[in-house]
Write a protein that holds these residues in place. Sequence first.
Motif, PDB file in Angstrom:
ATOM      1  N   THR A 188       0.846  -1.199   0.000  1.00 27.34           N
ATOM      2  CA  THR A 188       0.000   0.000   0.000  1.00 27.34           C
ATOM      3  C   THR A 188       0.879   1.246   0.000  1.00 27.34           C
ATOM      4  OG1 THR A 188      -0.170  -0.214   2.406  1.00 27.34           O
ATOM      5  CG2 THR A 188      -2.017  -1.011   1.113  1.00 27.34           C
ATOM      6  N   LYS A 207      -1.844   4.611   3.872  1.00 28.29           N
ATOM      7  CA  LYS A 207      -2.670   3.915   4.852  1.00 28.29           C
ATOM      8  C   LYS A 207      -2.844   4.820   6.053  1.00 28.29           C
ATOM      9  CE  LYS A 207      -3.020  -0.415   7.445  1.00 28.29           C
ATOM     10  NZ  LYS A 207      -2.321  -1.646   7.863  1.00 28.29           N
ATOM     11  N   GLU A 239      -7.142   3.096   2.710  1.00 26.31           N
ATOM     12  CA  GLU A 239      -5.923   2.522   2.153  1.00 26.31           C
ATOM     13  C   GLU A 239      -5.922   2.694   0.632  1.00 26.31           C
ATOM     14  OE1 GLU A 239      -5.233  -1.508   3.332  1.00 26.31           O
ATOM     15  OE2 GLU A 239      -5.360  -1.071   5.476  1.00 26.31           O
TER      16      GLU A 239
END
Length: 791
Positions: free
Chosen positions: A76, A79, A84
Amino acid sequence: MENATCFHCGDNCGNHVISFQEKSFCCNGCKTVFEIFNENDLTCYYDLQNSPGATPKEIEGKYDFLSQENIIEKLTEFKDGALEIATLYIPHIHCSSCIWILENLNKLNPGISDSQVNFGKKTVRVTYNSETTNLKSVVLLLSAIGYEPYISLEDFNSGKKDVNRSLIYKLGVAAFGFGNIMFLSFPEYFEVNEFWLEQYKPLFRWLMFAMSLPIVFYSAQDYFISAYKGLKAKILNIDVPIALGVSVLFIRSTIEIMFDLGSGFFDSLAGLIFFLLTGKFFQQKTYNFLSFERDYKSYFPIAITKIDKSGNENSIQVYDIEKGDRLLIRNEELIPVDGILINGKAKIDYSFVTGESQTVSKQSGDKLFAGGKQTNGVIEMEALKSVEQSYLTQLWSNDVFNKNKEDGFTNITNTISKHFTIAILAVAFIATTFWLFVDSSKAMNVFTAVLIIACPCAIALSAPFTFGNLLRIFGKQKFYVKNATVIEQLAEINTVIFDKTGTITSNKDSNAEYDGDLLSDSENIVLKNSLRGSNHPLSRTLYTILEEHNIITLDTFEEHIGKGIEAKHDAVNMKIGSATFVGSPNTSTLLNTTVHVSSNNVYKGKFTFYNSYRKGVSKLFNQLKKHFDLVILSGDNEGELENLKKLLPAKTKLIFNQKPEDKLEFIKYHQSEGAKVLMIGDGLNDAGALAQSNVGIVISEDVNVFSPACDAILDASKFKQLYQFISASKSAIKIIKWSFVLSFFYNVIGLYFATTGQLEPVIAAILMPLSSISIVIFTTIATNLLGKRLE
């Protein structure tokens, strides 16, 4: 029913068929996806191809590793709380229908709020709520609808993905087939009667047919798919003539050998596809090189403040940031890298990353993500990694920030290309009809040759290669342009509007004198720290001039755009800004730019600035006045009126005492009167005006002015070259038009020989990709010459 196949994924349903709306499904998952499509009027997806939701085998359990937090963190890019964002590489993206379904993921999974496809890089950037879904669910959904992501933790950071592999395979198949078909055609070319016996002739011809099958149905499939999608959407794209030409050659050649009418044109067919793919490969390699240059060598001309081990503050370019560096982030300044908050009260606006403008409070020790904007005074952070230039480019170039300016703007390529295909098809059918009556043996030759020789490549390639190379050249000259559309719009401007302070004046060379009551030590400390948190040009100048004081964390800090700063520490509450903002008893018009100060609602005094104008301002304005209407639109008073009259050309409009909203309305009014406006400002007070203008350029001088409002960032040292950059943009349009002229002459000459039956399809097949390559060479050399002139 035992042999029923799933309507969604195409798998055999076995003995457990699930029926719904007279369709068979192998499982509830496929049925659910179909139901979601059906409820959201997305069932036309199934018209695009058979069983589009083909699920890769053995998917169950394959992505269990995506439940591990340490792996999710690697994959990711953002976040924070429940929000996210992950960018996934999808190798199967190949056409408009792929983009369509991947950008509608939110209708398939309510936990997904947004998904954006980058077709060139074959990636999809998915924003989702981790409380209602997760990365594993997103990946499984993509796999279920036939778009399984390629996830490699080793390759993730490097970003090196070979998007050309499919093209290389197709080119290899075409090259193999072309070489062998030409070899098998030699006996007939040279009429070697001793060898070309009756019993071998049919064998060689059917071998040529067999070798042409993978070339037509594999190597050339992209042209057929593109043409089909275009026709389905009622658009005649530039691949339609190519697909039609290939089809005619293949069908005609097949009929000839079936009925022993001749050897067909399999050599021409294979040559056409081979040379087309060779040209395409060359174009892609060249364009990838230009994109690489832009992403990694044409760095943003913006700076960030680094605090060294001795506590000294120095401005460095963002791409010089290294892991472990201590960075100072001022109010309204962008966080360039992921890091840890060390000092200060952080209130981060992540709208750049997430599209939502809600601010998030952070405490010391919390992680900060690149792309957030600090909105609550000054903070200090430690960098966790170096700047990833392509990530900043991606944020800045986000389509969300471009839509308003591109509405109603039709680029040069779209204007011409929509008429090209219609014209070529008309010529092909008219010429073929003519030859059917005059000499029917030539009719199919003429039809095929016309479709092949009429090269649409100049239209498809001129603009991307011209603008792509110019974006790279501008970047190297410290003029960073957001995208190709900006260059086109920059070429059309007829009005240039400048802000004054921080735009045509230089912060570094300005000085100020204080007139008023003496400030106490505590007031001086609050004043210095208040200025430290602001990016306004006058704040930066004052901060540099004032003596150093202790660095403290302010209790409150608020910057009122166009008015001033309000800050508090312990018992001292200071206001710094305009006379009315701080409550000055004397609000009469002053002859110089001034910044007033009050402490605990008691007026203290003012700093009077003596502006230093940038080198080359007078020459620049004299160059611009010959071609554009010029305006100075300043928030300051008229103190500099006489100096500016001496410095600037006679017809320059000078307008003072303008609030940010006044500037915006001024631009909007003149646009309604037909003006194409270029606005040049400092990116802070001018955000509204920059966004409203046709093109907004921010001047960068040791300030991180990374803003979605601007279309380009110009390093202050290159300010005097502004006219050259505008001229280069206009020249780029001329280069594209000249390439169209060259293409026109090529097409006219080619069509003459094709329509008169003097051009064999195989010769047309060789000439077409050569014309593409010549256009690429012409535009690249021409733009490189433009770059030499800029240097």
